[in-house]
Enzyme design. Sequence first.
Site, PDB file in Angstrom:
ATOM      1  N   SER A   1       0.813  -1.209   0.000  1.00 36.32           N
ATOM      2  CA  SER A   1       0.000   0.000   0.000  1.00 36.32           C
ATOM      3  C   SER A   1       0.851   1.266   0.000  1.00 36.32           C
ATOM      4  CB  SER A   1      -0.968  -0.039   1.194  1.00 36.32           C
ATOM      5  OG  SER A   1      -1.941   0.960   1.090  1.00 36.32           O
TER       6      SER A   1
ATOM      7  N   LYS B   1      -0.600  -4.064  -3.511  1.00 32.85           N
ATOM      8  CA  LYS B   1      -1.908  -3.457  -3.242  1.00 32.85           C
ATOM      9  C   LYS B   1      -1.926  -2.077  -3.890  1.00 32.85           C
ATOM     10  CE  LYS B   1      -5.151  -2.153   0.395  1.00 32.85           C
ATOM     11  NZ  LYS B   1      -5.295  -0.744   0.036  1.00 32.85           N
TER      12      LYS B   1
END
Length: 549
Positions: free
Chosen positions: A451, A476
């Site tokens: 992320s 991600k």
Amino acid sequence: MEALLGSSPSPSASVSPSFIITRRNPTISFKVLSWNSLYSGSNNSRLYHPILRLKRSGSDNSGSCSSSCYIERMYRNRMFSQPIWRCSKFYVDKESFLVIQNGLGFLTKKFKTSLRKTVKYSEIFKSTVPDIFVRSCIGLMLVMAVNAAVVKSPSFALTEENLLFLEAWRTIDRAYIDKTFNGQSWFRYREDALRNEPMNTRQETYAAIKKMIATLDDPFTRFLEPEKFKSLRVWQSGTQNALTGVGLSIGYPTGKSESAPGLVVISASPGGPANRAGISSGDIILKIDNTSTENMGIYDAAERLQGPEGSGVELTVLRGSETRQLPLIREKVSLNPVKSRICKLPTGGDDAPQIGYIKLSSFNQNASGAVREAIEALRKNNVNAFVLDLRDNSGGLFPEGVEIAKIWLDKGVIVYICDSRGVRDIYDTDGSNVVAASEPLAVLVNKGTASASEILAGALKDNKRAQLFGEPTYGKGKIQSVFQLSDGSGLAVTVARYETPAHNDIDKVGVIPDHPLPASFPKDDESFCSCLQNPAAACHLNRVELFSK
């Protein structure tokens, strides 16, 4: 001139009567036909009035009038002339006849000229703008009007519970990245839900919202009840220094482990219960307290892992072909995002190069400030190169990832924000927030790097600010925003995906490092320094290897 005219026959007539109009010029004659005897082009005009029309036979030496006289032309171009029942039921041909329902006469010169202009301009318009275009425009406006009426509000009274559901629906409608909403009619779903889903209590309304979100088939878009939303806000604010649990960050399997029957460990907090039990990135959690995780959401699993301090939880963990049963005791796990230390290399005596090691474990509200403070503190001890360790950093706040990138970059794009239509926004830096743009920098990543930490790693790599060491990151590439609803509950909604400065979409792929790390390379800061200082160690990396470009 002589004329015989008659009214339209009754529908039951088997033969359509016709009447002949004769003139002194024997070369041209006109036949007056009733409506039901006219050919194809007349059908639309029947909707207006059963007036007789003239069909010319023979040659026409008087002008451009074709086999169908102006009476028919004016009917077919009725956009510029009123229907018959609006203009005393008359029409005109080129020979200046006034044709009415019950007789025949002549026009005045002034009126004849006016009607001829009408015919002329109607023909020009018709040749430029076909009827099908006009009809399509009108049809489109009708469809839009009906749709707007449907969208505006349902046709029944709304309760307080209905209004909360609609608030959640509108939030997703405006913010969600996929405007096809997983291939469904989002407006129709709203109407059907308001009619069919029970919403008599708050819990029933929450269930209806969760059911609506489930149709998106997006595990990262979720509903948060008031207590969970409050806890998330506390974590984001950085005011909470610890969570009570086992110290695991979990996600859905990706890449080679995508078909794994459970949830994957993204990272284990250093020193936490899971870390001490030997759980590491890439392990698969098969069960939590004998409940299978195969169809379990990551947020449901996170709730099960948390609990009162001192309470126990048992995990079934798969690594390779080995399955283990691990009983863990929940405890408070520190959320301090940054640790740092100085690694002094053995050569050069007092003037030996010193490397500043910074371990960034999460991206909460304090992360960028803590990194800045760590850099300044290390510089005071004559550090002249940095290692930024993002291993097992599962992410956090997107803005913090951008702010930390600005600390290391003097200019350049940090990340592209994209939606279904392409690039929507660009985050870049002009150097106004830079702290350390010149010192050599190496970044450590692994499959637990996810992320926001992937945004940071991708920005430093693509701008050629740092060398990346380790293994491909988690992958991600979606961004969620959190929205509060009026009753204190909230929504986490996938609002965009991101691309690195080189336009790489890393979702389910990850950021690819420049170099691998030795298999035995440690994750704790003390052992990291030992690997740099001891040339005989299996994990050794020298300064040249670490900072060469």
